[in-house]
Design a protein around this motif. Sequence first.
Motif, PDB file in Angstrom:
ATOM      1  N   GLN A 107       1.584  11.846 -16.206  1.00 51.26           N
ATOM      2  CA  GLN A 107       0.856  10.948 -17.088  1.00 51.26           C
ATOM      3  C   GLN A 107      -0.514  10.590 -16.536  1.00 51.26           C
ATOM      4  OE1 GLN A 107       1.958  10.279 -20.048  1.00 51.26           O
ATOM      5  NE2 GLN A 107       3.799  11.444 -19.601  1.00 51.26           N
ATOM      6  N   GLY A 108      -0.834  11.144 -15.393  1.00 48.68           N
ATOM      7  CA  GLY A 108      -2.130  10.829 -14.809  1.00 48.68           C
ATOM      8  C   GLY A 108      -2.192   9.401 -14.301  1.00 48.68           C
ATOM      9  N   CYS A 109      -1.096   8.942 -13.750  1.00 48.55           N
ATOM     10  CA  CYS A 109      -1.058   7.569 -13.272  1.00 48.55           C
ATOM     11  C   CYS A 109      -1.018   7.554 -11.755  1.00 48.55           C
ATOM     12  CB  CYS A 109       0.171   6.878 -13.840  1.00 48.55           C
ATOM     13  SG  CYS A 109       0.523   5.321 -13.065  1.00 48.55           S
ATOM     14  N   CYS A 110      -2.034   6.986 -11.167  1.00 42.04           N
ATOM     15  CA  CYS A 110      -2.130   6.943  -9.717  1.00 42.04           C
ATOM     16  C   CYS A 110      -1.705   5.562  -9.236  1.00 42.04           C
ATOM     17  CB  CYS A 110      -3.570   7.236  -9.323  1.00 42.04           C
ATOM     18  SG  CYS A 110      -3.952   6.864  -7.633  1.00 42.04           S
ATOM     19  N   VAL A 111      -0.890   5.530  -8.209  1.00 39.79           N
ATOM     20  CA  VAL A 111      -0.324   4.259  -7.770  1.00 39.79           C
ATOM     21  C   VAL A 111      -0.831   3.894  -6.387  1.00 39.79           C
ATOM     22  CG1 VAL A 111       1.800   3.033  -7.245  1.00 39.79           C
ATOM     23  CG2 VAL A 111       1.761   4.716  -9.088  1.00 39.79           C
ATOM     24  N   ASP A 112      -1.460   2.753  -6.278  1.00 38.52           N
ATOM     25  CA  ASP A 112      -1.809   2.206  -4.969  1.00 38.52           C
ATOM     26  C   ASP A 112      -0.825   1.097  -4.668  1.00 38.52           C
ATOM     27  OD1 ASP A 112      -3.935   3.865  -4.703  1.00 38.52           O
ATOM     28  OD2 ASP A 112      -5.448   2.398  -5.290  1.00 38.52           O
ATOM     29  N   LEU A 113      -0.424   1.024  -3.413  1.00 44.88           N
ATOM     30  CA  LEU A 113       0.614   0.069  -3.065  1.00 44.88           C
ATOM     31  C   LEU A 113       0.100  -0.838  -1.963  1.00 44.88           C
ATOM     32  CD1 LEU A 113       3.560  -0.464  -3.751  1.00 44.88           C
ATOM     33  CD2 LEU A 113       4.210   1.180  -2.011  1.00 44.88           C
ATOM     34  N   PHE A 114       0.129  -2.125  -2.218  1.00 39.96           N
ATOM     35  CA  PHE A 114      -0.203  -3.098  -1.174  1.00 39.96           C
ATOM     36  C   PHE A 114       1.096  -3.770  -0.786  1.00 39.96           C
ATOM     37  CE2 PHE A 114      -4.871  -3.360  -1.186  1.00 39.96           C
ATOM     38  CZ  PHE A 114      -5.158  -2.631  -2.324  1.00 39.96           C
ATOM     39  N   LEU A 115       1.491  -3.575   0.456  1.00 40.09           N
ATOM     40  CA  LEU A 115       2.769  -4.138   0.886  1.00 40.09           C
ATOM     41  C   LEU A 115       2.517  -5.320   1.811  1.00 40.09           C
ATOM     42  CD1 LEU A 115       4.627  -0.846   1.730  1.00 40.09           C
ATOM     43  CD2 LEU A 115       5.083  -2.338  -0.191  1.00 40.09           C
ATOM     44  N   PHE A 116       3.333  -6.339   1.630  1.00 46.92           N
ATOM     45  CA  PHE A 116       3.228  -7.502   2.495  1.00 46.92           C
ATOM     46  C   PHE A 116       4.610  -7.815   3.047  1.00 46.92           C
ATOM     47  CE2 PHE A 116       0.113  -7.532  -0.788  1.00 46.92           C
ATOM     48  CZ  PHE A 116      -1.067  -7.813  -0.128  1.00 46.92           C
ATOM     49  N   PRO A 117       5.140  -6.913   3.780  1.00 47.46           N
ATOM     50  CA  PRO A 117       6.531  -7.090   4.179  1.00 47.46           C
ATOM     51  C   PRO A 117       6.648  -8.064   5.336  1.00 47.46           C
ATOM     52  CG  PRO A 117       5.675  -5.073   5.097  1.00 47.46           C
ATOM     53  CD  PRO A 117       4.553  -5.697   4.322  1.00 47.46           C
ATOM     54  N   ASN A 118       7.665  -8.896   5.305  1.00 49.05           N
ATOM     55  CA  ASN A 118       8.012  -9.578   6.529  1.00 49.05           C
ATOM     56  C   ASN A 118       9.404  -9.165   6.969  1.00 49.05           C
ATOM     57  OD1 ASN A 118       9.260 -10.835   4.486  1.00 49.05           O
ATOM     58  ND2 ASN A 118       8.142 -12.761   4.683  1.00 49.05           N
ATOM     59  N   GLN A 119       9.794  -8.064   6.476  1.00 53.09           N
ATOM     60  CA  GLN A 119      11.041  -7.477   6.914  1.00 53.09           C
ATOM     61  C   GLN A 119      10.950  -5.991   6.576  1.00 53.09           C
ATOM     62  OE1 GLN A 119      14.245  -8.700   4.424  1.00 53.09           O
ATOM     63  NE2 GLN A 119      12.933  -8.892   2.654  1.00 53.09           N
ATOM     64  N   TYR A 120      12.034  -5.341   6.795  1.00 51.25           N
ATOM     65  CA  TYR A 120      12.020  -3.916   6.516  1.00 51.25           C
ATOM     66  C   TYR A 120      11.978  -3.652   5.010  1.00 51.25           C
ATOM     67  CZ  TYR A 120      13.667   0.823   6.181  1.00 51.25           C
ATOM     68  OH  TYR A 120      13.778   2.127   5.867  1.00 51.25           O
ATOM     69  N   VAL A 121      11.046  -2.888   4.572  1.00 52.39           N
ATOM     70  CA  VAL A 121      10.987  -2.628   3.129  1.00 52.39           C
ATOM     71  C   VAL A 121      11.137  -1.153   2.779  1.00 52.39           C
ATOM     72  CG1 VAL A 121       9.568  -4.606   2.601  1.00 52.39           C
ATOM     73  CG2 VAL A 121       8.481  -2.446   3.134  1.00 52.39           C
TER      74      VAL A 121
END
Lengths: 1057, 804
Positions: free
Chosen positions: A653-667
């Motif tokens: 679908q031409g969808c690009c995903v950027d991911l901002f993670l703010f984990p304070n544990q294992y994700v």
Amino acid sequence: MNVNQSAPPVPPFGQPQPVYPGYHQSGYGGQPGSTAPPTSYGAYNGPVPGYQQTPPPGVSRAPPSSEAPPASTAQAPCGQAAYGQFGQGDVQNGPSSTVQMQRFPGSQPFGSVPLAPVVSQPAVLQPFGPPPTSAQVTAQLAGMQISGAVAPALPPVGLGYGPPTSLASASGSFPNSGLYGSYPQGQAPPLSQGQGHLGAQPPQRSAPPQASSFTSPASGGPRMPSMTGPLLPGQGFGGPSVSQPNHVSSPPPQALPPGSQMTGPPGPPPPMHSSQQPGYQLQQNGSFGPARGPQPNYGSPYPGASTFGSQPGPPQPLPPKRLDPDAIPSPIQVIEDDRNNRGSEPFVTGVRGQVPPLVTTNFLVKDQGNASPRYIRCTSYNIPCTSDMAKQAQVPLAAVIKPLARLPPEEASPYVVDHGESGPLRCNRCKAYMCPFMQFIEGGRRFQCCFCSCINDVPPQYFQHLDHTGKRVDAYDRPELSLGSYEFLATVDYCKNNKFPSPPAFIFMIDVSYNAIRSGLVRLLCEELKSLLDFLPREGGAEESAIRVGFVTYNKVLHFYNVKSSLAQPQMMVVSDVADMFVPLLDGFLVNVSESRAVITSLLDQIPEMFADTRETETVFAPVIQAGMEALKTLFQPQTGAYQTLAKECVAQGCCVDLFLFPNQYVDVATLSVVPQLTGGSVYKYACFQVENDQERFLSDLRRDVQKVVGFDAVMRVRTSTGIRAVDFFGAFYMSNTTDVELAGLDGDKTVTVEFKHDDRLNEESGALLQCALLYTSCAGQRRLRIHNLALNCCTQLADLYRNCETDTLINYMAKFAYRGVLNSPVKTVRDTLITQCAQILACYRKNCASPSSAGQLILPECMKLLPVYLNCVLKSDVLQPGAEVTTDDRAYVRQLVTSMDVAETNVFFYPRLLPLTKSPIESATEPPAVRASEERLSNGDIYLLENGLNLFLWVGASVQQGVVQSLFSVSSFSQITSGLSVLPVLDNPLSKKVRGLIDSLRAQRSRYMKLIVVKQEDKLEMLFKHFLVEDKSLSGGASYVDFLCHMHKEIRQLLS
Amino acid sequence: MATYLEFIQQNEERDGVRFSWNVWPSSRLEATRMVVPLACLLTPLKERPDLPPVQYEPVLCSRPTCKAILNPLCQVDYRAKLWACNFCFQRNQFPPAYTGISEVNQPAELMPQFSTIEYVIQRGAPSPLIFLYVVDTCLEEDDLQALKESLQMSLSLLPPDALVGLITFGRMVQVHELSCEGISKSYVFRGTKDLTAKQIQDMLGLTKPAMPMQQARPGQPQEHPFVSSRFLQPIHKIDMNLTDLLGELQRDPWPVTQGKRPLRSTGVALSIAVGLLEGTFPNTGARIMLFTGGPPTQGPGMVVGDELKVPIRSWHDIEKDNARFMKKATKHYEMLANRTATNGHCIDIYACALDQTGLLEMKCCANLTGGHMVMGDSFNTSLFKQTFQRIFTKDFNGDFRMAFGATLEVKTSRELKVAGAIGPCVSLNVKGPCVSENELGVGGTSQWKICGMDPTSTLGIYFEVVNQHNAPIPQGGRGAIQFVTQYQHSSTQRRIRVTTIARNWADAQSQLRHIEAAFDQEAAAVLMARLGVFRAESEEGPDVLRWLDRQLIRLCQKFGQYNKEDPTSFRLSDSFSLYPQFMFHLRRSPFLQVFNNSPDESSYYRHHFARQDLTQSLIMIQPILYSYSFHGPPEPVLLDSSSILADRILLMDTFFQIVIYLGETIAQWRKAGYQDMPEYENFKHLLQAPLDDAQEILQARFPMPRYINTEHGGSQARFLLSKVNPSQTHNNLYAWGQVRNCQVSRGGGQALFEKLVSKWISLALETEFTQVFCWGWGWGGNFEYCSWGGRGHWCGSPAVHSII
């Protein structure tokens, strides 16, 4: 130095050394030791060839760095350990920790030792420094030949490398019976004795001799052990503990860069440390951990020597064996040289097969028919004509392609060519696009494809006469006939479903679960978005961005927002059916920012309020997290196919995903990052996010991410001329077949590495061609094709291959290859494969290109002389050799990052830049020259900045002048500096301005914001910092540079024998 | 007879009960020979302005299996303070509060005039009324606008503490949260996915102890009277929000390409509405109001695909088993209806579209829960607007004319058992001593649940006499029936209305005349019609008609008088005289005839027929025709084509339609404008009279009828022509080719019918009446086949000719 470049032949000694030393030479020359050399040589050679020598030289230079020496003794043991590791494999890593422990005690004692060693050092040098003087010394140290092509120190090398057996015999005493171990032992005993006998200073000198004595016995055996032994100790041990103390004692000036030190005679007496002996003992125990070089300032100095000096008695044997870190190829030097040699003139791409300047060099590019190295870099610009040759050399043929690379303002971005309704002109058979290499024939009526040789008609509207040279007369009017990079406007045939794309859109998906709210992240983000939306990427001079935006928040469920401009207030639509996701609205979800600004602002104001009282801790990722908690071993693999499937759909679908993670544990980053990875997106990770500390970093990344120019819905294809073929691709993308690289999104930072293999013989004359075509949708929604062409030479001589290689690119490829490998193979296998390949490359060179020389010599091709050090960095990286503190998430994150790094990024990522801040005059506007990433190079009276593209440390020596502390931190003493500080106070003084300015400029260079961490010497945070001193042994068991070089040498010798 | 008519009327006014027989045959055998079963039409909540409810609780018989309520028929021993249950003869002690009673100090429930009495239960907290709007957004702009206005209007009619909720649907289903400030919030569901109640509640966050700030705590309405969920809020709190929300309501934004129907997720929307109430307010009166402008086209409950080229199912398709989605959709809605009924909620369906909207499939939602069903052409018509407004009309006390969550329990004396009920109810499956094994309508229980009621809701309740022939009932014995209706009054009180009636037993052999005289032919006709319609839901049309015919013939056989071999001598007594006529019209009514009606229309008509009271039901069976002329006051005339005269104005009321028809001359006069001339003011008055009368009917009726004003030759005159008895044309009936196209003549003339009946009866009496006879003569069969559109060929049937 020259030698190095020449690659092959220089006789071991003289040449190599010179070469090497080249850098050091000055230092050497100055040193008195020159006389000594001969003897030392002999001695060294015997026991620990190259390595042993090195230490001494180091020492000699070190004098100032006296600290180093002591350390060296202590380190010696460590060195052994390191070797041991190699020999035995990773197994040894374990012990390392213990080693470290030991190291400390040792070091301290050393610190106490007087400077005496300094004196000794010179002595040491002399012994080594046979005819070639300092150069020789280095060479010997290097036994391994760090220096480029030439392997200087024959004798020592020979000995040093010599088979382990000798060691064994010698080592008897040592616990480490292992090959390496034996060496050190062998040496050690003697040395130690010698040293022990001698006073602090005398010992040093004596040491060398001892070493030599050793060597003789050991001569039979390779110097392997010895080398390692000494090296390690010298560097590792001495480094940390000793060095610092030493420094303290010694005047700050000593801390000067190696070069300067070199020149100077043994300035300050390195404090000798009796304690070193303990270090030794440690070695015997088998634990060697010390990875760090002792002499921070002196970087190079012969730790060994100093050690000797310092070491009174027994432990000393090692020192002699050490390699002088300064004698082995220095990345800093190589970079500096390239900068000086090639930075001044523009790089003109007209000539086929030209090796571009290093990525670390600032240069301008003039496109004259080949793509700029900013777009494409190759491992080699000379491709072996046959696959046999390629196999023999084992040099991977790969290109690192960054199709949308950002250009400096001085260089023009690619011209856009419009071929009208018929679309770009292409070869009928292979579909290659028109490029400067196409051959026009029959008076211009036809052209022959340079890729597949097919003869095509020139369409009437494109016809043009040829001049007398057979070139079209309009060649220089048409970018596609004269430039390496250009763009075509795509016709509707190039669009999905044969419809021109609609303007792209950004969807912000915000976690509003309890943790995100509590950490203040949501409020922060919403505030930021309000202004950020004004800076969406726009094309050229467009007034406003064509990109539409949409908003989604989520915790356990998803909330979509209708922000249509006609609404009085935003509408929130909750989708709870997370198992079967769908978009609940059509109209009003994606809007033009300026039209809907009021509604968007209202929404962004309300989001933090709306969820302020949320108790929802669960997020939609939770099930995945739990599923992943088990079986750490498989954790590194994406846990569920769901994301994979999802990602594929995204790509479609031409969808690009950027991911901002703010984990304070294992994700489970490994799993989550699959989607960004496959869609060409980015992952950002902010562990334990706290608004106060991390907001700048996050916001900066966010701004950059949102504002960067992106190509959407892209497909990339690499075509090659007959004979080679693109066979493998690395990067963040998805491939549904074997040729098309599909990228839902591609920004200027993302890089694709492509590997080529032969499928036929190549022709020297016609060379090899690459054409990378990227079909994408621009920010404004325009469909375009970006074409990059690159012509390479082909060679029948291996020497040509080795002469035209680019180590940085090679490392880029190898790192990506290895990082992908860990998904399917045990880490150890991957590491071994890397080492083997590297050894094969170098062995092939030695065998085929270098002039005959003693097997004991390590001879490196000039272009690849940094290969071992860089490779070692790769091997020590968190992914391939994770320490206990490295979480699985971190590994996955790094792995994911490296996958799409370009050459410049991998270069600094694996070999961080360490910049002394207080050494050069404050007034100087230029960046201070970097120093090697080793603890030895740190002086406790200085402040250093270290960066690797992701991290930024400010290391403050314990004895930094108060004035400096005051002007940088606005506190009165070292002890008042807050450890872990992330922001420097804004102070109005030259130093503060300069440092902050430097930090800013470093950040500007990198695609991700680097959070600053202030590390104080001897603080607990220092461990973190030391992790990046990659020339040292690492806490997780990674070998020091010297050790690794020895090991590499051994491997090569094995291959050659 | 007059006495019986008075008796019947009096009983109806007092108790809301009409029995088919007012003297009961005393044995099972005789009862079955009466043909028309012993049954009654009960209007449980019949408005009784003269009957103030008593503010205490009823006294129950202590026998666990009986629990009948103290009533005027009970024998009371004032001295011993005991009363004997007239159903089980248990002797019960009066409760302490009754210690003061004596012959002169009787509580209301012992007084004969209080055979119907209403108790108000004081226990438990009152529950708020709940109105959940389920709104289709796949409408034309005009329609949506009109609907929005109607909805907003309705908000102003609701009591301020009523809880309201809003669900909108189109391609997706949105459940709107009403208490949000600054942002409108809704939960969105895919319209294609069938979700369980649990899933829905999970997704709406109803299963958790919800957010504290929203004071949303579902369940236990008894403990927390005004508890609400985020989706159901007291109207006084969110009046503005909801008004804005409705104001901003947009048409479903998903594009509908040419040749397609919009995707309408009615099935899921309804499912979510049901699930929402189920999770938050079980067993509390609630009304789900579904407004839809077209058929469900996707997801569970879809009735037709979105391809316009495939039309929605017709009777023809159903007959051919070509209705692809019907069974599945019906099952879906039945499941929802049953769940709704279990929770005591009701579902209204307001369907406004020119084409069918799937009422056939959805009918059970309204039928089983006592909800309303309204069918119109557009929301932008007064038919819908006024009908909808009428839902919120109030009674003399200022209370809504609606009741919720009722249970109706029937208790009988031991000679009787209850066989079933037909009406807007579901069985509660309560077996007991008074439950008959034979079922008529919804049987097998003595209790029914009626989730939504109004004062006119009427059930047909059928009984079986179980007394054996050889166990005669002593002379003067009376059978008794008690109806106990517990319900939630619109004032949110719980109330119990108790009606206790008794009738005399009579021996059918010796006292047939008594029984005959006590026959209530109107009630009987409606009760038989309900049975017929009930059967028609599950049986083929012709079978039902044949059954009706057979019952009619048997009745005539039993009670007719006739000379042998002389059909013309056939006579029925006055108490039966109208019955064949009712049957004639019933046979032609849209309740049994599907010809020329869409399945939706049939469902719609049947829905209303099964819940209206006797008067309205009779109008439905046999429309009323009034004639207005200069010759005198308006007079009722025969529903016959002979009544259509040039100088008359006709007013026809079919319940669903009000037709004013100007005769040819009248129409010409009007055209000439005589009504505007002062000297012809009487003409003006004549024109005005039927209009006024029509308005009167329009004002009172629910649902609002279609109002048609037409004249001779007008296209809409067909509405009249289709209803009148085609006596003027019946000779043409047998002409080839005319029959099929002429619906006027469908069913044949009444005269013909009656002639046939008498002939038939006489034949039947002469021979043994057998099924063979009926089939062989087959007019029931062939005659009907004709009306089944295409199947019949009765014109060519020699059998018919031979009858005639």
